[in-house]
Design a protein around this motif. Structure first.
Motif, PDB file in Angstrom:
ATOM      1  N   VAL A 225       0.886  -1.170   0.000  1.00  0.00           N
ATOM      2  CA  VAL A 225       0.000   0.000   0.000  1.00  0.00           C
ATOM      3  C   VAL A 225       0.918   1.212   0.000  1.00  0.00           C
ATOM      4  O   VAL A 225       1.537   1.550   1.016  1.00  0.00           O
ATOM      5  CB  VAL A 225      -0.943   0.001   1.217  1.00  0.00           C
ATOM      6  CG1 VAL A 225      -1.809   1.258   1.217  1.00  0.00           C
ATOM      7  CG2 VAL A 225      -1.818  -1.252   1.227  1.00  0.00           C
ATOM      8  N   ILE A 226       1.032   1.848  -1.171  1.00  0.00           N
ATOM      9  CA  ILE A 226       2.035   2.901  -1.391  1.00  0.00           C
ATOM     10  C   ILE A 226       1.334   4.251  -1.565  1.00  0.00           C
ATOM     11  O   ILE A 226       0.371   4.365  -2.333  1.00  0.00           O
ATOM     12  CB  ILE A 226       2.867   2.588  -2.645  1.00  0.00           C
ATOM     13  CG1 ILE A 226       3.500   1.188  -2.525  1.00  0.00           C
ATOM     14  CG2 ILE A 226       3.938   3.642  -2.868  1.00  0.00           C
ATOM     15  CD1 ILE A 226       4.081   0.674  -3.826  1.00  0.00           C
ATOM     16  N   ASP A 227       1.813   5.262  -0.854  1.00  0.00           N
ATOM     17  CA  ASP A 227       1.237   6.596  -0.996  1.00  0.00           C
ATOM     18  C   ASP A 227       2.321   7.620  -1.272  1.00  0.00           C
ATOM     19  O   ASP A 227       3.512   7.352  -1.088  1.00  0.00           O
ATOM     20  CB  ASP A 227       0.429   6.981   0.250  1.00  0.00           C
ATOM     21  CG  ASP A 227       1.297   7.150   1.491  1.00  0.00           C
ATOM     22  OD1 ASP A 227       2.192   8.021   1.491  1.00  0.00           O
ATOM     23  OD2 ASP A 227       1.090   6.405   2.480  1.00  0.00           O
ATOM     24  N   THR A 228       1.909   8.780  -1.732  1.00  0.00           N
ATOM     25  CA  THR A 228       2.833   9.889  -1.995  1.00  0.00           C
ATOM     26  C   THR A 228       2.643  10.980  -0.947  1.00  0.00           C
ATOM     27  O   THR A 228       2.722  12.170  -1.256  1.00  0.00           O
ATOM     28  CB  THR A 228       2.596  10.464  -3.402  1.00  0.00           C
ATOM     29  OG1 THR A 228       1.220  10.895  -3.507  1.00  0.00           O
ATOM     30  CG2 THR A 228       2.868   9.425  -4.475  1.00  0.00           C
ATOM     31  N   GLY A 229       2.374  10.549   0.288  1.00  0.00           N
ATOM     32  CA  GLY A 229       2.131  11.492   1.378  1.00  0.00           C
ATOM     33  C   GLY A 229       3.394  12.119   1.918  1.00  0.00           C
ATOM     34  O   GLY A 229       4.468  12.033   1.317  1.00  0.00           O
ATOM     35  N   PRO A 230       3.305  12.743   3.095  1.00  0.00           N
ATOM     36  CA  PRO A 230       4.442  13.485   3.658  1.00  0.00           C
ATOM     37  C   PRO A 230       5.558  12.596   4.178  1.00  0.00           C
ATOM     38  O   PRO A 230       6.654  13.081   4.443  1.00  0.00           O
ATOM     39  CB  PRO A 230       3.803  14.286   4.802  1.00  0.00           C
ATOM     40  CG  PRO A 230       2.602  13.474   5.195  1.00  0.00           C
ATOM     41  CD  PRO A 230       2.097  12.854   3.932  1.00  0.00           C
ATOM     42  N   GLY A 231       5.290  11.295   4.343  1.00  0.00           N
ATOM     43  CA  GLY A 231       6.302  10.400   4.880  1.00  0.00           C
ATOM     44  C   GLY A 231       6.256  10.320   6.401  1.00  0.00           C
ATOM     45  O   GLY A 231       5.561  11.092   7.065  1.00  0.00           O
ATOM     46  N   ILE A 232       7.024   9.373   6.952  1.00  0.00           N
ATOM     47  CA  ILE A 232       7.038   9.129   8.394  1.00  0.00           C
ATOM     48  C   ILE A 232       8.478   9.234   8.882  1.00  0.00           C
ATOM     49  O   ILE A 232       9.385   8.640   8.285  1.00  0.00           O
ATOM     50  CB  ILE A 232       6.482   7.723   8.716  1.00  0.00           C
ATOM     51  CG1 ILE A 232       5.074   7.572   8.135  1.00  0.00           C
ATOM     52  CG2 ILE A 232       6.469   7.464  10.215  1.00  0.00           C
ATOM     53  CD1 ILE A 232       4.592   6.133   8.078  1.00  0.00           C
ATOM     54  N   PRO A 233       8.735   9.970   9.961  1.00  0.00           N
ATOM     55  CA  PRO A 233      10.100  10.056  10.490  1.00  0.00           C
ATOM     56  C   PRO A 233      10.639   8.676  10.857  1.00  0.00           C
ATOM     57  O   PRO A 233       9.892   7.813  11.318  1.00  0.00           O
ATOM     58  CB  PRO A 233       9.947  10.943  11.737  1.00  0.00           C
ATOM     59  CG  PRO A 233       8.663  11.685  11.533  1.00  0.00           C
ATOM     60  CD  PRO A 233       7.784  10.790  10.719  1.00  0.00           C
ATOM     61  N   ALA A 234      11.923   8.459  10.658  1.00  0.00           N
ATOM     62  CA  ALA A 234      12.540   7.143  10.902  1.00  0.00           C
ATOM     63  C   ALA A 234      12.313   6.669  12.325  1.00  0.00           C
ATOM     64  O   ALA A 234      12.072   5.480  12.564  1.00  0.00           O
ATOM     65  CB  ALA A 234      14.038   7.224  10.598  1.00  0.00           C
ATOM     66  N   GLU A 235      12.359   7.579  13.294  1.00  0.00           N
ATOM     67  CA  GLU A 235      12.213   7.176  14.693  1.00  0.00           C
ATOM     68  C   GLU A 235      10.779   6.758  15.044  1.00  0.00           C
ATOM     69  O   GLU A 235      10.536   6.173  16.097  1.00  0.00           O
ATOM     70  CB  GLU A 235      12.649   8.306  15.636  1.00  0.00           C
ATOM     71  CG  GLU A 235      11.845   9.592  15.534  1.00  0.00           C
ATOM     72  CD  GLU A 235      12.346  10.541  14.463  1.00  0.00           C
ATOM     73  OE1 GLU A 235      11.918  11.709  14.470  1.00  0.00           O
ATOM     74  OE2 GLU A 235      13.164  10.113  13.619  1.00  0.00           O
ATOM     75  N   ALA A 236       9.831   7.048  14.145  1.00  0.00           N
ATOM     76  CA  ALA A 236       8.425   6.715  14.429  1.00  0.00           C
ATOM     77  C   ALA A 236       7.938   5.501  13.640  1.00  0.00           C
ATOM     78  O   ALA A 236       6.781   5.104  13.782  1.00  0.00           O
ATOM     79  CB  ALA A 236       7.532   7.918  14.115  1.00  0.00           C
ATOM     80  N   LEU A 237       8.797   4.885  12.816  1.00  0.00           N
ATOM     81  CA  LEU A 237       8.353   3.816  11.927  1.00  0.00           C
ATOM     82  C   LEU A 237       7.790   2.617  12.680  1.00  0.00           C
ATOM     83  O   LEU A 237       6.827   1.999  12.239  1.00  0.00           O
ATOM     84  CB  LEU A 237       9.518   3.374  11.027  1.00  0.00           C
ATOM     85  CG  LEU A 237       9.913   4.367   9.932  1.00  0.00           C
ATOM     86  CD1 LEU A 237      11.085   3.839   9.134  1.00  0.00           C
ATOM     87  CD2 LEU A 237       8.731   4.662   9.007  1.00  0.00           C
ATOM     88  N   GLU A 238       8.399   2.251  13.791  1.00  0.00           N
ATOM     89  CA  GLU A 238       7.894   1.111  14.568  1.00  0.00           C
ATOM     90  C   GLU A 238       6.754   1.532  15.477  1.00  0.00           C
ATOM     91  O   GLU A 238       5.779   0.797  15.666  1.00  0.00           O
ATOM     92  CB  GLU A 238       9.027   0.496  15.396  1.00  0.00           C
ATOM     93  CG  GLU A 238       8.597  -0.648  16.306  1.00  0.00           C
ATOM     94  CD  GLU A 238       7.957  -1.826  15.576  1.00  0.00           C
ATOM     95  OE1 GLU A 238       7.142  -2.538  16.195  1.00  0.00           O
ATOM     96  OE2 GLU A 238       8.254  -2.031  14.380  1.00  0.00           O
ATOM     97  N   ALA A 239       6.833   2.727  16.038  1.00  0.00           N
ATOM     98  CA  ALA A 239       5.847   3.181  17.015  1.00  0.00           C
ATOM     99  C   ALA A 239       4.449   3.333  16.411  1.00  0.00           C
ATOM    100  O   ALA A 239       3.451   3.211  17.128  1.00  0.00           O
ATOM    101  CB  ALA A 239       6.290   4.505  17.636  1.00  0.00           C
ATOM    102  N   ILE A 240       4.358   3.588  15.097  1.00  0.00           N
ATOM    103  CA  ILE A 240       3.034   3.826  14.508  1.00  0.00           C
ATOM    104  C   ILE A 240       2.144   2.592  14.576  1.00  0.00           C
ATOM    105  O   ILE A 240       0.926   2.703  14.452  1.00  0.00           O
ATOM    106  CB  ILE A 240       3.150   4.289  13.039  1.00  0.00           C
ATOM    107  CG1 ILE A 240       3.848   3.225  12.183  1.00  0.00           C
ATOM    108  CG2 ILE A 240       3.856   5.625  12.936  1.00  0.00           C
ATOM    109  CD1 ILE A 240       3.801   3.522  10.717  1.00  0.00           C
ATOM    110  N   PHE A 241       2.726   1.412  14.782  1.00  0.00           N
ATOM    111  CA  PHE A 241       1.923   0.199  14.890  1.00  0.00           C
ATOM    112  C   PHE A 241       1.487  -0.090  16.329  1.00  0.00           C
ATOM    113  O   PHE A 241       0.797  -1.065  16.579  1.00  0.00           O
ATOM    114  CB  PHE A 241       2.702  -1.005  14.340  1.00  0.00           C
ATOM    115  CG  PHE A 241       2.902  -0.970  12.861  1.00  0.00           C
ATOM    116  CD1 PHE A 241       1.849  -1.212  11.996  1.00  0.00           C
ATOM    117  CD2 PHE A 241       4.147  -0.675  12.320  1.00  0.00           C
ATOM    118  CE1 PHE A 241       2.026  -1.173  10.620  1.00  0.00           C
ATOM    119  CE2 PHE A 241       4.334  -0.643  10.945  1.00  0.00           C
ATOM    120  CZ  PHE A 241       3.271  -0.894  10.098  1.00  0.00           C
ATOM    121  N   HIS A 242       1.934   0.750  17.263  1.00  0.00           N
ATOM    122  CA  HIS A 242       1.541   0.554  18.654  1.00  0.00           C
ATOM    123  C   HIS A 242       0.142   1.132  18.889  1.00  0.00           C
ATOM    124  O   HIS A 242      -0.238   2.114  18.242  1.00  0.00           O
ATOM    125  CB  HIS A 242       2.535   1.225  19.598  1.00  0.00           C
ATOM    126  CG  HIS A 242       3.903   0.611  19.544  1.00  0.00           C
ATOM    127  ND1 HIS A 242       5.001   1.167  20.159  1.00  0.00           N
ATOM    128  CD2 HIS A 242       4.355  -0.528  18.952  1.00  0.00           C
ATOM    129  CE1 HIS A 242       6.063   0.418  19.937  1.00  0.00           C
ATOM    130  NE2 HIS A 242       5.695  -0.613  19.200  1.00  0.00           N
TER     131      HIS A 242
END
Length: 295
Positions: A225-242
């Protein structure tokens, strides 16, 4: 007649023998003690894990039951707010007073409805999943989701398209639950792109592909699922699934957590690759079923 050889037991009288003997006994006792203690610690740890799992199961059942008890009155509040709104509009009130009261009732209904949605997300996350598996061509599943989401993506100014292989890609899945997982990712991407101002491109791509494996590896399938949005900071990549981590004020913070739990219940994995200012790629990997096994 030959005399029998005399066996000497002088070695047993040697201090070296007794030292070695007792040292060996002591060493054996120490080894047995270490083994026993390690085994005892493992048993105690297993007992603690079992007790903790039991407490968590009880807590999960209690919180799920509590959420159900809260959800039912909320539905009643939403219904009564709608009836109250109709009553205000029908009442012989000055227009200014009617507008003011209607606005307050609408706010009440909106926030109550949002709380009801949060509870429903929580129940989906905390509840037990019973997978009703069937072999599905994931291309068809993605096409169905695309048709469903298309009106919302169009309303948000997002170009939605699919990238599907020419041949079927089968997986053994619970259709409803897997759709819910992918849908959560798609809606999350659409909402993320709402913050992208024109002339920036808003595009959502859902791609299905079989992953090339060696003969000794288990075949797998990937859903992007690919989007052209603003992106996610590297430090938040794992936390977003919490649970309860959301970048939106109106978000429940459970959409991505539910998506991951559903994928993991299927024996799969979910990851996200993102680059700030360019977009994100949410990758679901599932065990694949060969076409011959599905016929």
């Amino acid at each position: 007649m030959t005399a029998s050889p005399v066996i000497s037991f002088d070695v047993f009288d040697s201090p070296t023998f007794f030292f070695g003997f007792f040292a060996g006994v002591a060493l054996g006792a120490i080894v047995l003690l270490v083994v026993f203690r390690r085994r005892n610690r493992r048993v105690q740890a297993a007992e603690r894990r079992a007790a903790s799992a039991e407490r968590l199961a009880e807590l999960g059942a209690m919180t799920s039951g509590l959420a159900h008890e809260i959800k039912n009155p909320l539905s009643s509040v939403v219904l009564n707010a709608q009836l109250l709104r109709e009553g205000i509009l029908d009442a012989p009130l000055p227009e200014e007073e009617s507008v003011r009261l209607t606005r307050r009732v609408d706010s009440l209904a909106r926030e109550t409805s949002r709380l009801k949605d949060i509870l429903e997300d929580f129940l989906r996350y905390a509840g037990r999943f019973h997978l009703d598996r069937e072999q599905r061509d994931l291309r068809e599943l993605v096409e169905e989701l695309s048709d469903f989401v298309h009106p919302q993506s169009e309303l948000s100014g997002v170009l939605l398209r699919t990238d599907l292989p020419p041949l079927p890609v089968y997986a053994d899945v619970d259709t409803g639950l897997l759709k819910q997982s992918i849908l959560n990712l798609m809606l999350n991407s659409i909402q993320a792109m709402e913050t992208t101002a024109p002339p920036a491109r808003r595009e959502l791509i859902v791609r299905v592909e079989a992953i090339a494996q060696s003969k000794s590896s288990t075949p797998q399938v990937a859903i992007h699922v690919i989007d052209t949005g603003p992106g996610i900071p590297a430090e938040a990549l794992e936390a977003i699934f919490h649970p309860y981590i959301s970048g939106r004020k109106s978000g429940s913070g459970l959409g991505l957590a539910v998506a991951r739990r559903i994928v993991e219940e299927h024996g799969g994995t979910i990851r996200v690759f993102s680059e700030m200012g360019k977009g994100s790629d949410f990758l679901i990997v599932l065990p694949q079923v060969t076409a011959t096994a599905s016929t």
